[in-house]
Design an enzyme around this catalytic site. Structure first.
Site, mmCIF file in Angstrom:
data_model
loop_
_atom_site.group_PDB
_atom_site.id
_atom_site.type_symbol
_atom_site.label_atom_id
_atom_site.label_comp_id
_atom_site.label_asym_id
_atom_site.label_seq_id
_atom_site.Cartn_x
_atom_site.Cartn_y
_atom_site.Cartn_z
ATOM 1 N N GLU A 160 0.830 -1.213 0.000
ATOM 2 C CA GLU A 160 0.000 0.000 0.000
ATOM 3 C C GLU A 160 0.867 1.267 0.000
ATOM 4 O OE1 GLU A 160 -3.075 0.024 -0.557
ATOM 5 O OE2 GLU A 160 -3.674 -2.040 -0.121
ATOM 6 N N ASN A 164 1.316 3.894 -3.131
ATOM 7 C CA ASN A 164 0.987 5.313 -2.994
ATOM 8 C C ASN A 164 2.115 6.200 -3.514
ATOM 9 O OD1 ASN A 164 -1.525 4.885 -1.969
ATOM 10 N ND2 ASN A 164 -1.033 5.459 0.139
ATOM 11 N N ARG A 209 -8.530 3.724 -7.991
ATOM 12 C CA ARG A 209 -8.123 3.551 -6.600
ATOM 13 C C ARG A 209 -9.363 3.393 -5.729
ATOM 14 N NH1 ARG A 209 -4.150 1.439 -7.153
ATOM 15 N NH2 ARG A 209 -4.005 1.502 -4.917
#
Ligand SMILES: Nc1ncnc2c1ncn2[C@@H]1O[C@H](COP(=O)(O)OP(=O)(O)O)[C@@H](O)[C@H]1O
Ligand SMILES: [Mg+2]
Lengths: 107, 144
Positions: free
Chosen positions: B48, B52, B106
């Site tokens: 994650e 990002n 997303r």
């Protein structure tokens, strides 16, 4: 990431193999939407039994698949997620939108 | 002095490196003898944070991502993911479940997953300067 399908009597089963992350998501989504456009299934089953990893990119994918299914008046659900995948599904609360049929019990 | 073990990695923000970052952290964490569930949580949290940096920190170009990890006293694994990208103006809003600036690619669940899969999450960010995500996960000691 590998993908395979089986179509039988209104039900499209899509088998995913490998790791579903942001790197794999776009190609996987394209393959799934092509299959759904071709078969216009009443039911779409995403069989996650061969999925070894998934992160929140997979949640975005599930939301898109559910939108396509809705537009086609069809239903979609997930089957056989492993423990890691199940934990991501549970943490995101996606089950309220895309049901999870059975856990695979595999680690 | 008690020198703990650590790694420092640096790689370009190419999406193919997401899998590399997961494998690297799993290999490093293995010395703490984590359960499969702990290992899965660590790989997910790193995936994650690194995603990002790839998607949001450097949206139009390739920048550098730093992944650091070290073993802290008490069988804790500290993970730091750092970028020098565009940064986050409103951190509180960014960390809310479902909030995303990434459109329909997303889910807005990244920070929520990092938070629930680790024991401690700290995010420092400055617009135009970059973002540093620090996560700590305790690995439970098992007998025999
Ligand atoms: N490293 C980063 N650099 C810049 N912006 C970021 C970074 N990480 C997160 N963000 C911002 O925080 C928002 C929420 O992140 P996250 O919870 O992971 O959801 P998602 O990645 O699905 O958008 C992102 O949409 C983005 O606007
Ligand atoms: Mg994210």
């Amino acid at each position: 990431m590998k993908i395979a399908k089986q179509y039988d009597d209104g039900r499209l089963t899509i088998y995913l193999y490998g790791e579903l992350d942001h790197h794999a998501a776009r190609g996987t989504m394209k393959a799934i939407s092509d299959m759904m456009d071709m078969e216009l299934p009443k039911e779409t089953v995403l069989d996650f039994g061969g999925l070894t990893f998934m992160d929140s990119s997979g949640i975005a994918l599930l939301l898109k698949v559910s939108r396509i299914a809705k537009a086609q008046m069809g239903r979609v659900w997930v089957e056989h997620p492993n423990r890691q995948v199940m934990r991501v599904l549970a943490a995101s609360g996606i089950e309220r939108i895309v049901p999870i049929a059975q856990e695979s019990g595999k680690e | 002095m008690n020198v703990t073990n650590y790694i420092k990695l640096e790689f370009p923000s190419k999406s193919v490196n997401e899998g590399y970052a997961r494998s690297a952290i799993a290999a490093f964490a293995a010395q703490l003898d984590p359960t499969l569930e702990e290992l899965g949580d660590i790989r997910t949290a790193v995936s994650e944070a690194v995603t990002n940096a790839i998607v949001h920190a450097y949206p139009d170009d390739i920048g550098t991502i730093w992944l650091k990890a070290r073993i802290l006293e008490g069988d804790k694994l500290e993970i730091v993911v750092k970028d020098k990208g565009r940064g986050i103006a409103d951190l509180k809003q960014a960390m809310e479940p479902l909030f995303t600036t990434g459109g329909e690619d997303r889910s807005g669940m990244g920070f929520t997953i990092m938070e629930s899969f680790t024991d401690h999450l700290k995010v420092r960010s400055a617009p135009g300067k970059g973002t540093t995500v620090t996560m700590v996960r305790r690995i439970r000691r098992r007998r025999g």
